[in-house]
Motif scaffolding. Structure first.
Motif, mmCIF file in Angstrom:
data_model
loop_
_atom_site.group_PDB
_atom_site.id
_atom_site.type_symbol
_atom_site.label_atom_id
_atom_site.label_comp_id
_atom_site.label_asym_id
_atom_site.label_seq_id
_atom_site.Cartn_x
_atom_site.Cartn_y
_atom_site.Cartn_z
ATOM 1 N N ALA A 18 69.477 46.180 6.208
ATOM 2 C CA ALA A 18 70.635 45.997 7.096
ATOM 3 C C ALA A 18 70.295 45.760 8.565
ATOM 4 C CB ALA A 18 71.542 47.217 6.982
ATOM 5 N N ALA A 19 69.039 46.021 8.970
ATOM 6 C CA ALA A 19 68.697 45.893 10.394
ATOM 7 C C ALA A 19 68.677 44.418 10.836
ATOM 8 C CB ALA A 19 67.326 46.516 10.661
ATOM 9 N N PRO A 20 69.120 44.094 12.030
ATOM 10 C CA PRO A 20 69.579 45.000 13.089
ATOM 11 C C PRO A 20 71.032 45.458 12.944
ATOM 12 C CG PRO A 20 69.608 42.740 13.887
ATOM 13 C CD PRO A 20 69.032 42.697 12.494
ATOM 14 N N GLY A 21 71.774 44.951 11.972
ATOM 15 C CA GLY A 21 73.123 45.486 11.759
ATOM 16 C C GLY A 21 74.246 44.453 11.770
ATOM 17 N N GLY A 22 73.884 43.173 11.770
ATOM 18 C CA GLY A 22 74.908 42.110 11.811
ATOM 19 C C GLY A 22 75.848 42.154 10.609
ATOM 20 N N TRP A 23 75.287 42.303 9.403
ATOM 21 C CA TRP A 23 76.139 42.363 8.196
ATOM 22 C C TRP A 23 76.987 43.628 8.214
ATOM 23 C CZ3 TRP A 23 74.367 40.291 2.811
ATOM 24 C CH2 TRP A 23 73.998 38.940 2.938
ATOM 25 N N MET A 24 76.411 44.719 8.744
ATOM 26 C CA MET A 24 77.198 45.958 8.819
ATOM 27 C C MET A 24 78.404 45.744 9.727
ATOM 28 S SD MET A 24 74.421 49.082 8.989
ATOM 29 C CE MET A 24 75.637 50.396 8.727
ATOM 30 N N ARG A 83 72.474 36.369 13.932
ATOM 31 C CA ARG A 83 73.189 35.169 13.491
ATOM 32 C C ARG A 83 73.511 35.232 12.000
ATOM 33 N NH1 ARG A 83 70.523 31.421 11.072
ATOM 34 N NH2 ARG A 83 71.278 29.529 12.061
ATOM 35 N N SER A 84 72.737 36.070 11.271
ATOM 36 C CA SER A 84 72.993 36.199 9.832
ATOM 37 C C SER A 84 74.386 36.740 9.537
ATOM 38 C CB SER A 84 71.924 37.063 9.166
ATOM 39 O OG SER A 84 71.722 38.236 9.898
ATOM 40 N N ALA A 85 75.024 37.365 10.538
ATOM 41 C CA ALA A 85 76.401 37.857 10.352
ATOM 42 C C ALA A 85 77.300 36.744 9.794
ATOM 43 C CB ALA A 85 76.959 38.358 11.683
ATOM 44 N N GLY A 101 64.496 53.593 5.936
ATOM 45 C CA GLY A 101 63.647 53.848 4.779
ATOM 46 C C GLY A 101 63.513 52.635 3.889
ATOM 47 N N ASP A 102 62.684 52.823 2.874
ATOM 48 C CA ASP A 102 62.370 51.745 1.936
ATOM 49 C C ASP A 102 63.243 51.934 0.689
ATOM 50 O OD1 ASP A 102 61.194 50.156 -0.033
ATOM 51 O OD2 ASP A 102 59.182 50.438 0.795
ATOM 52 N N VAL A 103 64.010 50.919 0.320
ATOM 53 C CA VAL A 103 64.924 51.074 -0.820
ATOM 54 C C VAL A 103 64.181 51.280 -2.139
ATOM 55 C CG1 VAL A 103 66.736 49.694 0.287
ATOM 56 C CG2 VAL A 103 65.234 48.625 -1.354
ATOM 57 N N THR A 104 62.864 50.981 -2.153
ATOM 58 C CA THR A 104 62.115 51.206 -3.396
ATOM 59 C C THR A 104 61.677 52.683 -3.521
ATOM 60 O OG1 THR A 104 59.962 50.647 -2.419
ATOM 61 C CG2 THR A 104 61.221 48.831 -3.358
ATOM 62 N N VAL A 108 70.815 50.482 5.097
ATOM 63 C CA VAL A 108 69.456 51.027 5.022
ATOM 64 C C VAL A 108 68.454 49.919 5.318
ATOM 65 C CG1 VAL A 108 69.398 50.695 2.507
ATOM 66 C CG2 VAL A 108 67.786 52.266 3.538
ATOM 67 N N ASP A 109 67.392 50.283 6.035
ATOM 68 C CA ASP A 109 66.352 49.289 6.344
ATOM 69 C C ASP A 109 65.049 50.009 6.652
ATOM 70 O OD1 ASP A 109 66.653 46.060 7.317
ATOM 71 O OD2 ASP A 109 64.797 47.076 7.852
ATOM 72 N N LEU A 110 63.953 49.290 6.461
ATOM 73 C CA LEU A 110 62.632 49.783 6.853
ATOM 74 C C LEU A 110 62.605 50.018 8.361
ATOM 75 C CD1 LEU A 110 60.471 47.121 4.947
ATOM 76 C CD2 LEU A 110 60.676 49.537 4.337
ATOM 77 N N SER A 112 72.926 42.662 -0.073
ATOM 78 C CA SER A 112 71.507 42.747 0.256
ATOM 79 C C SER A 112 71.045 41.457 0.917
ATOM 80 C CB SER A 112 70.675 42.976 -1.016
ATOM 81 O OG SER A 112 69.301 42.763 -0.716
ATOM 82 N N ASP A 113 70.547 41.598 2.130
ATOM 83 C CA ASP A 113 69.963 40.460 2.841
ATOM 84 C C ASP A 113 68.454 40.690 2.963
ATOM 85 O OD1 ASP A 113 70.164 38.031 4.206
ATOM 86 O OD2 ASP A 113 70.562 38.957 6.150
ATOM 87 N N MET A 114 67.918 41.547 2.081
ATOM 88 C CA MET A 114 66.503 41.918 2.177
ATOM 89 C C MET A 114 65.591 40.700 2.026
ATOM 90 S SD MET A 114 65.876 45.526 0.238
ATOM 91 C CE MET A 114 66.597 45.106 -1.330
#
Ligand SMILES: C[S@@+](CC[C@H](N)C(=O)[O-])C[C@H]1O[C@@H](n2cnc3c(N)ncnc32)[C@H](O)[C@@H]1O
Length: 194
Positions: free
Chosen positions: A47-53, A21-23, A87-90, A69-71, A109-111
């Motif tokens: 980015a997971a699960p991929g709505g913004w992508m 729904r965040s899309a 992966g971890d962006v840090t 990218v996402d954990l 970034s929706d982190m």
């Protein structure tokens, strides 16, 4: 029985084939600020699960690129324009992998941190993530590029906003209607990297 906005956006996402729904949050930000353009290279952090992508891919079209990218693993979007990284962006090695596709025209970034329920701790972790997103923008965003980045509301974000004004021509905080009313999240929209 009346539906809450949560239900509306949940069902709307299902109906329109969005993974989350965040899309709609990115769509509403895009409608107001027109961050994403045809042919853009976009980096999507958390980015997971991929709505913004999915939303970003619609705007950049078949000449653009969306690197997510996402954990958590992001199930393949089956789109030549999409690159999914776990992966971890840090992590420095992950940053090196993201650098391969730089410079980006936009970084979104929706982190979110895993929330603990302790408000101050959650705000601090969210602030670290948004600072990380802007740190990555320092290195990988092209001049005149833009950033959209989620942060939990706290007094500290006004300090960050002041700092960001030195780096971007326009900086606003925007809470899209698709954010749950009870949520403390808001989004930095920083346009035009100096
Ligand atoms: C609200 S979700 C993102 C939803 C996504 N925008 C969408 O539309 O599908 C937040 C994500 O941030 C990710 N995240 C949090 N910290 C991260 C980090 N350090 N590196 C990569 N991803 C991170 C979480 O794993 C989670 O999947």
């Amino acid at each position: 029985m009346s539906f809450t906005p949560k239900d509306n956006y949940f069902y709307k996402a299902k109906k329109q084939g969005y993974r989350a729904r965040s899309a709609f949050k990115l769509q509403l930000i895009q409608e107001k600020y027109e961050i994403l353009k045809e042919g853009d290279r976009v980096l999507d952090l958390g980015a997971a699960p991929g709505g913004w992508m999915q939303v970003a891919l619609e705007y950049v079209g078949n000449k653009g690129k969306v690197v997510g990218v996402d954990l958590q693993p992001i199930e393949s979007l089956n789109n030549k324009q999409a690159i999914e990284i776990v992966g971890d962006v840090t992590d420095f090695d992950i940053q090196k992998a993201l650098m391969e596709y730089a410079p980006y025209n936009a970084i979104v970034s929706d982190m979110s941190p895993k929330t603990s329920g302790m408000k101050l701790a959650d705000q601090a972790r969210s602030l670290e993530l948004v600072e990380m997103a802007f740190g990555i923008a320092d290195e990988m965003l092209e001049k005149s590029g833009s950033v959209v980045a989620k942060v939990f509301e706290s007094p500290e974000i006004q300090m960050l906003r002041k700092d960001l004004h030195k780096k971007f021509q326009r900086v606003e905080l925007f809470k899209p209607k698709a954010s749950r009313k009870e949520s403390f999240e808001t989004y930095f929209v920083a346009i035009g990297k100096r």
